[in-house]
Structures are given as structure tokens and as C-alpha cells.
Design an enzyme around this catalytic site. Structure first.
Site, PDB file in Angstrom:
ATOM      1  N   GLU A  76      42.515  54.400  39.315  1.00 12.00           N
ATOM      2  CA  GLU A  76      42.947  53.013  39.122  1.00 12.00           C
ATOM      3  C   GLU A  76      44.165  52.922  38.191  1.00 12.00           C
ATOM      4  O   GLU A  76      45.067  52.115  38.426  1.00 12.00           O
ATOM      5  CB  GLU A  76      41.762  52.180  38.607  1.00 12.00           C
ATOM      6  CG  GLU A  76      40.690  52.053  39.682  1.00 12.00           C
ATOM      7  CD  GLU A  76      39.432  51.300  39.252  1.00 12.00           C
ATOM      8  OE1 GLU A  76      38.607  51.007  40.133  1.00 12.00           O
ATOM      9  OE2 GLU A  76      39.267  51.029  38.037  1.00 12.00           O
ATOM     10  N   ASN A  89      33.536  36.748  38.063  1.00  4.78           N
ATOM     11  CA  ASN A  89      32.939  37.482  36.940  1.00  4.78           C
ATOM     12  C   ASN A  89      33.951  38.021  35.929  1.00  4.78           C
ATOM     13  O   ASN A  89      33.687  38.953  35.178  1.00  4.78           O
ATOM     14  CB  ASN A  89      31.963  38.559  37.438  1.00  4.78           C
ATOM     15  CG  ASN A  89      32.630  39.638  38.260  1.00  4.78           C
ATOM     16  OD1 ASN A  89      33.847  39.670  38.380  1.00  4.78           O
ATOM     17  ND2 ASN A  89      31.824  40.532  38.809  1.00  4.78           N
ATOM     18  N   TYR A 119      40.159  47.681  45.762  1.00  3.44           N
ATOM     19  CA  TYR A 119      38.772  47.459  46.172  1.00  3.44           C
ATOM     20  C   TYR A 119      38.426  48.161  47.486  1.00  3.44           C
ATOM     21  O   TYR A 119      37.485  47.759  48.174  1.00  3.44           O
ATOM     22  CB  TYR A 119      38.501  45.956  46.284  1.00  3.44           C
ATOM     23  CG  TYR A 119      38.296  45.282  44.928  1.00  3.44           C
ATOM     24  CD1 TYR A 119      37.302  45.726  44.061  1.00  3.44           C
ATOM     25  CD2 TYR A 119      39.069  44.196  44.538  1.00  3.44           C
ATOM     26  CE1 TYR A 119      37.093  45.115  42.828  1.00  3.44           C
ATOM     27  CE2 TYR A 119      38.871  43.573  43.302  1.00  3.44           C
ATOM     28  CZ  TYR A 119      37.869  44.040  42.455  1.00  3.44           C
ATOM     29  OH  TYR A 119      37.666  43.430  41.239  1.00  3.44           O
ATOM     30  N   LYS A 177      40.540  39.091  35.427  1.00  2.22           N
ATOM     31  CA  LYS A 177      40.765  38.532  36.760  1.00  2.22           C
ATOM     32  C   LYS A 177      41.350  37.117  36.657  1.00  2.22           C
ATOM     33  O   LYS A 177      41.386  36.531  35.562  1.00  2.22           O
ATOM     34  CB  LYS A 177      39.428  38.524  37.525  1.00  2.22           C
ATOM     35  CG  LYS A 177      38.855  39.931  37.763  1.00  2.22           C
ATOM     36  CD  LYS A 177      37.528  39.877  38.521  1.00  2.22           C
ATOM     37  CE  LYS A 177      36.953  41.267  38.724  1.00  2.22           C
ATOM     38  NZ  LYS A 177      35.677  41.236  39.502  1.00  2.22           N
ATOM     39  N   PHE A 230      31.719  40.459  51.521  1.00  2.00           N
ATOM     40  CA  PHE A 230      32.443  39.696  50.499  1.00  2.00           C
ATOM     41  C   PHE A 230      33.891  40.158  50.312  1.00  2.00           C
ATOM     42  O   PHE A 230      34.630  39.571  49.532  1.00  2.00           O
ATOM     43  CB  PHE A 230      31.693  39.747  49.161  1.00  2.00           C
ATOM     44  CG  PHE A 230      31.489  41.132  48.586  1.00  2.00           C
ATOM     45  CD1 PHE A 230      32.501  41.790  47.904  1.00  2.00           C
ATOM     46  CD2 PHE A 230      30.257  41.769  48.728  1.00  2.00           C
ATOM     47  CE1 PHE A 230      32.318  43.050  47.374  1.00  2.00           C
ATOM     48  CE2 PHE A 230      30.061  43.051  48.199  1.00  2.00           C
ATOM     49  CZ  PHE A 230      31.094  43.691  47.519  1.00  2.00           C
ATOM     50  N   ARG A 261      30.643  39.157  30.700  1.00  2.00           N
ATOM     51  CA  ARG A 261      30.145  38.387  31.847  1.00  2.00           C
ATOM     52  C   ARG A 261      28.933  37.548  31.463  1.00  2.00           C
ATOM     53  O   ARG A 261      28.763  36.427  31.950  1.00  2.00           O
ATOM     54  CB  ARG A 261      29.817  39.335  33.008  1.00  2.00           C
ATOM     55  CG  ARG A 261      31.070  39.910  33.675  1.00  2.00           C
ATOM     56  CD  ARG A 261      30.723  40.999  34.665  1.00  2.00           C
ATOM     57  NE  ARG A 261      31.881  41.497  35.416  1.00  2.00           N
ATOM     58  CZ  ARG A 261      31.873  42.582  36.159  1.00  2.00           C
ATOM     59  NH1 ARG A 261      30.759  43.313  36.264  1.00  2.00           N
ATOM     60  NH2 ARG A 261      32.965  42.973  36.811  1.00  2.00           N
ATOM     61  N   HIS A 292      37.390  43.146  35.457  1.00  2.00           N
ATOM     62  CA  HIS A 292      37.097  44.413  36.144  1.00  2.00           C
ATOM     63  C   HIS A 292      37.146  45.555  35.136  1.00  2.00           C
ATOM     64  O   HIS A 292      38.000  45.557  34.244  1.00  2.00           O
ATOM     65  CB  HIS A 292      38.141  44.693  37.237  1.00  2.00           C
ATOM     66  CG  HIS A 292      38.082  46.109  37.729  1.00  2.00           C
ATOM     67  ND1 HIS A 292      37.180  46.515  38.688  1.00  2.00           N
ATOM     68  CD2 HIS A 292      38.759  47.227  37.342  1.00  2.00           C
ATOM     69  CE1 HIS A 292      37.326  47.826  38.887  1.00  2.00           C
ATOM     70  NE2 HIS A 292      38.273  48.276  38.082  1.00  2.00           N
TER      71      HIS A 292
END
Ligand code: DAT
Ligand code: MG
Length: 149
Positions: free
Chosen positions: A126, A112, A49, A9, A57, A102, A115
Site C-alpha cells: 500500500e 468507518n 481494494y 477516508k 460492497f 471507529r 483505513h
């Protein structure tokens, strides 16, 4: 052979953790079959997502994942989906064991670092969402016989 989708990320890229993260999966014995650094569009973030779109969130998550480049990857190997998640650790870095990505590098849940697909079917969805088939390389590492019996 099983495949999974992983993405470093924007926080992981900004913190120069890309090499460290790739090294962990290489050293484990998994095979890298796709890799690109890219700026994520809001459309891709919202699709990726989608399961969380009703969660409070969600807007912050989309803002975060589109806030800078990510490194998208496809890895291949026996049991790679579940194994890659173990290497990642729990969603909340403070609850992740030391030794996990993490657990070793993160503090807040919204930062974090990485993914990873949560199941084989999710991984396929994905991979198809993030990569064109011609962006993936099917190759057999010469090391295979020293990793698989
Ligand atoms: P994971 O990334 O471990 O698969 P998830 O799919 O439940 O976790 O959530 C996707 C991401 O959304 C997660 O990596 C960080 C963010 N997130 C999840 N739960 C959150 C929460 N309660 N507050 C803030 N961000 C959250
Ligand atoms: Mg998830």
C-alpha cells in the site's frame, strides 16, 4: 523500522477528524513519515481494494473512497502495523470498542472513517501504491530516547 499506511477516508475529512486522528498516533509515539491530502482516482481505489473486487460492497466502496479528498499517511514505529489497527478498532464501528477511532466516531461499516494496513506485507504494497519514495521522509525524532528504551 516498521511502517504502515493509514488513510483518513472522505467521511473523516468531511467530519474534521483529521487532526484528532493524527494526534492519537503522534501521542502514542509513532513517527509521521508521509502525509498528503488527495483526491483518489477510481484506478487507485480499485487497486487499493483489489482483494475485495468480487464482494457485493465493492462498487459502493470505490464510489465512497473517491467521493471526496482523503488524507494518506505513512507512520513508522515498533509494531506500528498491528498497533495502528488496534487504535482503529473493528471494521464495523458498532462492534468497535469505545476508545478506538471507529468505536468513538463511527456507526455504519461503509462510513468507518479510516483505513489501516492489515499486515506488514500489505503495508509495503500500500505504501508503494500511494506514495513515491521521495514523498517519504526518513527522520529520527529527538523524542526517540523517551519512547524507546
Ligand atoms: P478493514 O477496513 O477493517 O481492513 P476490510 O478490509 O474487510 O476492512 O474491508 C475494507 C472496507 O470495505 C471496510 O473498511 C469497509 C468496507 N466493507 C467491508 N465489509 C463490508 C460489508 N460487509 N459491507 C459494506 N462495506 C464493507
Ligand atoms: Mg482491510
Amino acid at each position: 523500522m516498521e511502517r504502515t499506511f493509514l488513510a483518513v477516508k472522505p467521511d473523516g475529512v468531511q467530519r474534521s477528524l483529521v487532526g484528532e486522528i493524527i494526534s492519537r498516533y503522534e501521542a502514542k509515539g509513532f513517527t509521521l513519515v508521509g502525509l498528503k491530502l488527495m483526491q483518489v482516482s477510481r484506478e487507485l481505489a480499485e487497486q487499493h481494494y483489489g482483494e475485495h473486487k468480487e464482494r457485493p460492497f465493492f462498487p459502493g466502496l470505490v464510489d465512497f473512497i473517491t467521493s471526496g479528498p482523503v488524507v494518506a499517511m505513512v507512520w513508522e514505529g515498533k509494531g506500528v502495523v498491528a498497533a495502528a489497527r488496534k487504535v482503529i478498532g473493528s471494521t464495523n464501528p458498532l462492534e468497535s470498542d469505545p476508545g478506538t477511532i471507529r468505536g468513538d466516531f463511527g456507526v455504519d461499516i461503509g462510513r468507518n472513517i479510516i483505513h489501516g494496513s492489515d499486515a506488514v506485507e500489505t503495508a509495503q504494497r500500500e505504501i508503494d501504491l500511494w506514495f513515491k519514495s521521495e514523498e517519504l521522509a526518513a527522520w529520527e525524532p529527538t523524542l526517540t530516547q523517551w519512547i524507546y528504551e
